[in-house]
Design a protein around this motif. Structure first.
Motif, PDB file in Angstrom:
ATOM      1  N   ARG A   1       0.835  -1.205   0.000  1.00  0.00           N
ATOM      2  CA  ARG A   1       0.000   0.000   0.000  1.00  0.00           C
ATOM      3  C   ARG A   1       0.870   1.256   0.000  1.00  0.00           C
ATOM      4  O   ARG A   1       0.594   2.223  -0.718  1.00  0.00           O
ATOM      5  N   LEU A   2       1.926   1.258   0.802  1.00  0.00           N
ATOM      6  CA  LEU A   2       2.826   2.410   0.844  1.00  0.00           C
ATOM      7  C   LEU A   2       3.580   2.575  -0.461  1.00  0.00           C
ATOM      8  O   LEU A   2       3.789   3.698  -0.930  1.00  0.00           O
ATOM      9  N   ALA A   3       4.012   1.470  -1.052  1.00  0.00           N
ATOM     10  CA  ALA A   3       4.756   1.544  -2.309  1.00  0.00           C
ATOM     11  C   ALA A   3       3.887   2.104  -3.430  1.00  0.00           C
ATOM     12  O   ALA A   3       4.368   2.850  -4.297  1.00  0.00           O
ATOM     13  N   SER A   4       2.601   1.796  -3.404  1.00  0.00           N
ATOM     14  CA  SER A   4       1.703   2.259  -4.470  1.00  0.00           C
ATOM     15  C   SER A   4       1.104   3.628  -4.186  1.00  0.00           C
ATOM     16  O   SER A   4       0.606   4.293  -5.094  1.00  0.00           O
ATOM     17  N   ASP A   5       1.145   4.053  -2.926  1.00  0.00           N
ATOM     18  CA  ASP A   5       0.547   5.336  -2.549  1.00  0.00           C
ATOM     19  C   ASP A   5       1.515   6.122  -1.661  1.00  0.00           C
ATOM     20  O   ASP A   5       1.327   6.212  -0.446  1.00  0.00           O
ATOM     21  N   PRO A   6       2.576   6.698  -2.242  1.00  0.00           N
ATOM     22  CA  PRO A   6       3.581   7.411  -1.452  1.00  0.00           C
ATOM     23  C   PRO A   6       3.010   8.584  -0.659  1.00  0.00           C
ATOM     24  O   PRO A   6       3.614   8.995   0.334  1.00  0.00           O
ATOM     25  N   ALA A   7       1.853   9.114  -1.064  1.00  0.00           N
ATOM     26  CA  ALA A   7       1.262  10.234  -0.330  1.00  0.00           C
ATOM     27  C   ALA A   7       0.868   9.838   1.085  1.00  0.00           C
ATOM     28  O   ALA A   7       0.692  10.700   1.956  1.00  0.00           O
ATOM     29  N   LEU A   8       0.757   8.543   1.318  1.00  0.00           N
ATOM     30  CA  LEU A   8       0.403   8.053   2.643  1.00  0.00           C
ATOM     31  C   LEU A   8       1.603   8.027   3.599  1.00  0.00           C
ATOM     32  O   LEU A   8       1.435   7.815   4.799  1.00  0.00           O
ATOM     33  N   MET A   9       2.789   8.253   3.067  1.00  0.00           N
ATOM     34  CA  MET A   9       4.014   8.078   3.849  1.00  0.00           C
ATOM     35  C   MET A   9       4.035   8.890   5.152  1.00  0.00           C
ATOM     36  O   MET A   9       4.384   8.340   6.209  1.00  0.00           O
ATOM     37  N   PRO A  10       3.717  10.190   5.158  1.00  0.00           N
ATOM     38  CA  PRO A  10       3.798  10.943   6.415  1.00  0.00           C
ATOM     39  C   PRO A  10       2.929  10.345   7.524  1.00  0.00           C
ATOM     40  O   PRO A  10       3.372  10.230   8.675  1.00  0.00           O
ATOM     41  N   THR A  11       1.697   9.962   7.177  1.00  0.00           N
ATOM     42  CA  THR A  11       0.804   9.372   8.166  1.00  0.00           C
ATOM     43  C   THR A  11       1.331   8.019   8.632  1.00  0.00           C
ATOM     44  O   THR A  11       1.280   7.695   9.824  1.00  0.00           O
ATOM     45  N   ALA A  12       1.858   7.239   7.691  1.00  0.00           N
ATOM     46  CA  ALA A  12       2.383   5.921   8.035  1.00  0.00           C
ATOM     47  C   ALA A  12       3.585   6.028   8.955  1.00  0.00           C
ATOM     48  O   ALA A  12       3.721   5.247   9.911  1.00  0.00           O
ATOM     49  N   ILE A  13       4.464   6.973   8.700  1.00  0.00           N
ATOM     50  CA  ILE A  13       5.651   7.137   9.545  1.00  0.00           C
ATOM     51  C   ILE A  13       5.242   7.499  10.968  1.00  0.00           C
ATOM     52  O   ILE A  13       5.800   6.978  11.947  1.00  0.00           O
ATOM     53  N   GLU A  14       4.245   8.367  11.112  1.00  0.00           N
ATOM     54  CA  GLU A  14       3.776   8.719  12.455  1.00  0.00           C
ATOM     55  C   GLU A  14       3.215   7.495  13.178  1.00  0.00           C
ATOM     56  O   GLU A  14       3.454   7.305  14.380  1.00  0.00           O
ATOM     57  N   GLU A  15       2.489   6.650  12.445  1.00  0.00           N
ATOM     58  CA  GLU A  15       1.926   5.459  13.078  1.00  0.00           C
ATOM     59  C   GLU A  15       3.015   4.449  13.439  1.00  0.00           C
ATOM     60  O   GLU A  15       2.956   3.811  14.501  1.00  0.00           O
ATOM     61  N   LEU A  16       4.011   4.310  12.594  1.00  0.00           N
ATOM     62  CA  LEU A  16       5.109   3.395  12.905  1.00  0.00           C
ATOM     63  C   LEU A  16       5.929   3.919  14.086  1.00  0.00           C
ATOM     64  O   LEU A  16       6.406   3.133  14.911  1.00  0.00           O
TER      65      LEU A  16
ATOM     66  N   SER B   1      13.498  15.914  16.644  1.00  0.00           N
ATOM     67  CA  SER B   1      12.370  15.202  16.043  1.00  0.00           C
ATOM     68  C   SER B   1      12.240  15.466  14.542  1.00  0.00           C
ATOM     69  O   SER B   1      11.895  14.558  13.776  1.00  0.00           O
ATOM     70  N   ASN B   2      12.525  16.689  14.106  1.00  0.00           N
ATOM     71  CA  ASN B   2      12.447  16.977  12.662  1.00  0.00           C
ATOM     72  C   ASN B   2      13.483  16.165  11.892  1.00  0.00           C
ATOM     73  O   ASN B   2      13.203  15.643  10.803  1.00  0.00           O
ATOM     74  N   LEU B   3      14.675  16.039  12.470  1.00  0.00           N
ATOM     75  CA  LEU B   3      15.732  15.252  11.830  1.00  0.00           C
ATOM     76  C   LEU B   3      15.349  13.777  11.780  1.00  0.00           C
ATOM     77  O   LEU B   3      15.489  13.121  10.744  1.00  0.00           O
ATOM     78  N   ALA B   4      14.862  13.243  12.895  1.00  0.00           N
ATOM     79  CA  ALA B   4      14.499  11.831  12.942  1.00  0.00           C
ATOM     80  C   ALA B   4      13.381  11.512  11.957  1.00  0.00           C
ATOM     81  O   ALA B   4      13.442  10.509  11.226  1.00  0.00           O
ATOM     82  N   ARG B   5      12.351  12.357  11.915  1.00  0.00           N
ATOM     83  CA  ARG B   5      11.245  12.139  10.974  1.00  0.00           C
ATOM     84  C   ARG B   5      11.766  12.131   9.540  1.00  0.00           C
ATOM     85  O   ARG B   5      11.367  11.297   8.725  1.00  0.00           O
ATOM     86  N   MET B   6      12.640  13.079   9.231  1.00  0.00           N
ATOM     87  CA  MET B   6      13.178  13.143   7.885  1.00  0.00           C
ATOM     88  C   MET B   6      13.948  11.870   7.542  1.00  0.00           C
ATOM     89  O   MET B   6      13.769  11.276   6.464  1.00  0.00           O
ATOM     90  N   GLU B   7      14.810  11.423   8.450  1.00  0.00           N
ATOM     91  CA  GLU B   7      15.623  10.246   8.164  1.00  0.00           C
ATOM     92  C   GLU B   7      14.759   8.998   8.012  1.00  0.00           C
ATOM     93  O   GLU B   7      14.985   8.187   7.103  1.00  0.00           O
ATOM     94  N   LEU B   8      13.767   8.825   8.885  1.00  0.00           N
ATOM     95  CA  LEU B   8      12.879   7.672   8.754  1.00  0.00           C
ATOM     96  C   LEU B   8      12.124   7.715   7.427  1.00  0.00           C
ATOM     97  O   LEU B   8      12.026   6.702   6.723  1.00  0.00           O
ATOM     98  N   THR B   9      11.592   8.890   7.105  1.00  0.00           N
ATOM     99  CA  THR B   9      10.806   9.014   5.876  1.00  0.00           C
ATOM    100  C   THR B   9      11.647   8.724   4.646  1.00  0.00           C
ATOM    101  O   THR B   9      11.269   7.922   3.779  1.00  0.00           O
ATOM    102  N   VAL B  10      12.805   9.356   4.561  1.00  0.00           N
ATOM    103  CA  VAL B  10      13.672   9.168   3.390  1.00  0.00           C
ATOM    104  C   VAL B  10      14.159   7.724   3.313  1.00  0.00           C
ATOM    105  O   VAL B  10      14.184   7.116   2.233  1.00  0.00           O
ATOM    106  N   ALA B  11      14.536   7.155   4.445  1.00  0.00           N
ATOM    107  CA  ALA B  11      15.046   5.782   4.449  1.00  0.00           C
ATOM    108  C   ALA B  11      13.996   4.801   3.941  1.00  0.00           C
ATOM    109  O   ALA B  11      14.301   3.908   3.133  1.00  0.00           O
ATOM    110  N   VAL B  12      12.758   4.946   4.407  1.00  0.00           N
ATOM    111  CA  VAL B  12      11.696   4.034   3.966  1.00  0.00           C
ATOM    112  C   VAL B  12      11.328   4.303   2.513  1.00  0.00           C
ATOM    113  O   VAL B  12      11.135   3.374   1.717  1.00  0.00           O
ATOM    114  N   GLU B  13      11.232   5.576   2.126  1.00  0.00           N
ATOM    115  CA  GLU B  13      10.904   5.920   0.733  1.00  0.00           C
ATOM    116  C   GLU B  13      11.907   5.307  -0.235  1.00  0.00           C
ATOM    117  O   GLU B  13      11.522   4.666  -1.230  1.00  0.00           O
ATOM    118  N   GLU B  14      13.182   5.512   0.027  1.00  0.00           N
ATOM    119  CA  GLU B  14      14.202   5.044  -0.910  1.00  0.00           C
ATOM    120  C   GLU B  14      14.271   3.520  -0.941  1.00  0.00           C
ATOM    121  O   GLU B  14      14.490   2.926  -2.001  1.00  0.00           O
TER     122      GLU B  14
END
Length: 394
Positions: A261-276, A348-361
């Motif tokens: 679901r995340l791979a097909s809908d990248p717009a969901l990433m911010p919400t997914a990262i918060e839940e994870l 927290s801004n740094l951590a969110r960015m790193e988690l988001t970019v790491a999962v996206e890539e």
């Protein structure tokens, strides 16, 4: 793993280093929350464990009775003082120490790091691209925050192994081993003192130079303040984030519907990262009780410690419906993964960015993967929880 007496009653003799706790603490917290929401143990010189969000929140804000001078539960009193402002500071000193660090961690400052972080992630993926297996932790998650924080501090990128050893020495080994704590602190102090002295002679565009040039009430920071802050930035900037990245990939490896679901809908990433972040919060902090006090009807005795389990708070069903379910499109999510109160994580801004970019890539390059052996995954012990190894088949 140290051989320790087994826990017979989690309510009166809990041990957060017990293998059952390390591997799966969630049912333990759930049982305590329903039967004894504030557990206690005589281990580690006496520790309380609140498991409800409201208790943890109140303690986090109650700085008069719950001090941050000690933020780690240990088997013995700390053999040396190792201040790391602002995380080990109480009011009024805390505010000034925190203000010094605000500018380098604003959203605008962190946004500038995104291209470099994406490059780091792809360079790491290049190393195992085309292979049938990789380790989400060893080959990927554990390198990203090391390289990012090294760039921010202006430190050599090839010293990642040294930095990882320091994390182990202060976050895991130090809980039971005085020698490991003292040795790690001495090594870090010597290393960072040399870096500070270099910046005084030749400033550059990095965080160490920033701290050397910083002023509080027109006075420069003392060496102890700078060294303590550098220890904090390195340790907190590495272990917590790699644990979070590893937990995200572990979840996606064992939950194909969320991964696809995340791979097909990248717009969901911010919400997914918060839940994870909510579901697999890596960080548990501690406070020292400085005076007898009562929180939600429970007495806390001066001289004892309190484990502020933000992961337990994030699994409280009174705060989060279906708290033990990972819902990657959860709409309301006031999680405590970055802490609560005046010590809420400044990075927290740094951590969110790193988690988001790491999962996206990772999802871009490796859209299909699963755990090679789910039973072989182990979780780290101590104040930060994450999978140190997580072999994947890709």
């Amino acid at each position: 793993m140290n051989i320790r007496p087994p826990v017979e009653d989690w309510a009166t003799d809990f041990d957060h280093l017990d293998p059952r706790w390390i591997e799966d603490p969630f049912p333990i917290w759930a049982e305590l929350r329903s039967s004894c929401p504030v557990a206690h143990t005589d281990r580690f010189q006496g520790v309380y464990l609140p498991t409800r969000y409201k208790d943890i929140r109140e303690i986090a804000y109650h700085t008069e009775a719950f001090s941050s001078r000690r933020v780690q539960v240990r088997a013995t009193p700390p053999p040396v003082k190792s201040p790391a402002p602002p995380i080990t500071s109480d009011p009024p000193h805390h505010r000034l120490a925190r203000m010094v660090l605000l500018l380098p961690f604003t959203p605008a400052a962190i946004d500038k790091l995104i291209p470099g972080t994406r490059a780091i992630c792809n360079e790491l993926i290049d190393r195992f691209a085309g292979k049938n297996q990789c380790d989400a932790a060893l080959d990927y998650a554990q390198h990203i925050p090391v390289l990012v924080i090294a760039r921010m501090l202006g430190l050599p990128a090839d010293q990642g192994e040294k930095f990882r050893d320091w994390v182990h020495g202060l976050v895991e080994a130090a809980v039971l081993d005085d020698e490991a704590m003292v040795g790690t602190l001495e090594e870090m102090t010597a290393y960072f003192l040399e870096q500070v002295q270099r910046r005084r002679k030749t400033p550059s565009e990095d965080l160490i130079s920033y701290l050397v040039a910083a002023r509080v009430d027109v006075q420069p920071l003392t060496d102890n303040h700078i060294l303590g802050t550098l220890r904090l930035l390195l340790i907190a900037g590495i272990d917590t984030t790699w644990s979070g990245i590893g937990a995200c990939l572990w979840h996606l490896a064992r939950t194909p519907e969320d991964r696809r679901r995340l791979a097909s809908d990248p717009a969901l990433m911010p919400t997914a990262i918060e839940e994870l972040l909510r579901a697999y919060s890596p960080v548990t902090m501690a406070r020292m009780v400085t005076k007898d006090t009562v929180v939600e009807g429970c007495p806390y005795k001066a001289g004892q410690m309190v484990l502020l389990s933000f992961p337990a708070a994030n699994r409280d069903p009174a705060m989060f419906p279906d708290a033990d379910k990972v819902i990657i499109d959860r709409k309301e999510n006031r999680h405590a993964a970055f802490g609560l109160g005046i010590h809420r994580c400044i990075g927290s801004n740094l951590a969110r960015m790193e988690l988001t970019v790491a999962v996206e890539e990772f999802l871009k390059r490796v859209p299909e993967f699963h755990l090679a052996d789910p039973k072989a995954v182990r979780w780290s012990e101590g104040a930060v929880r994450g999978p140190p190894r997580a072999a994947l088949e890709v």
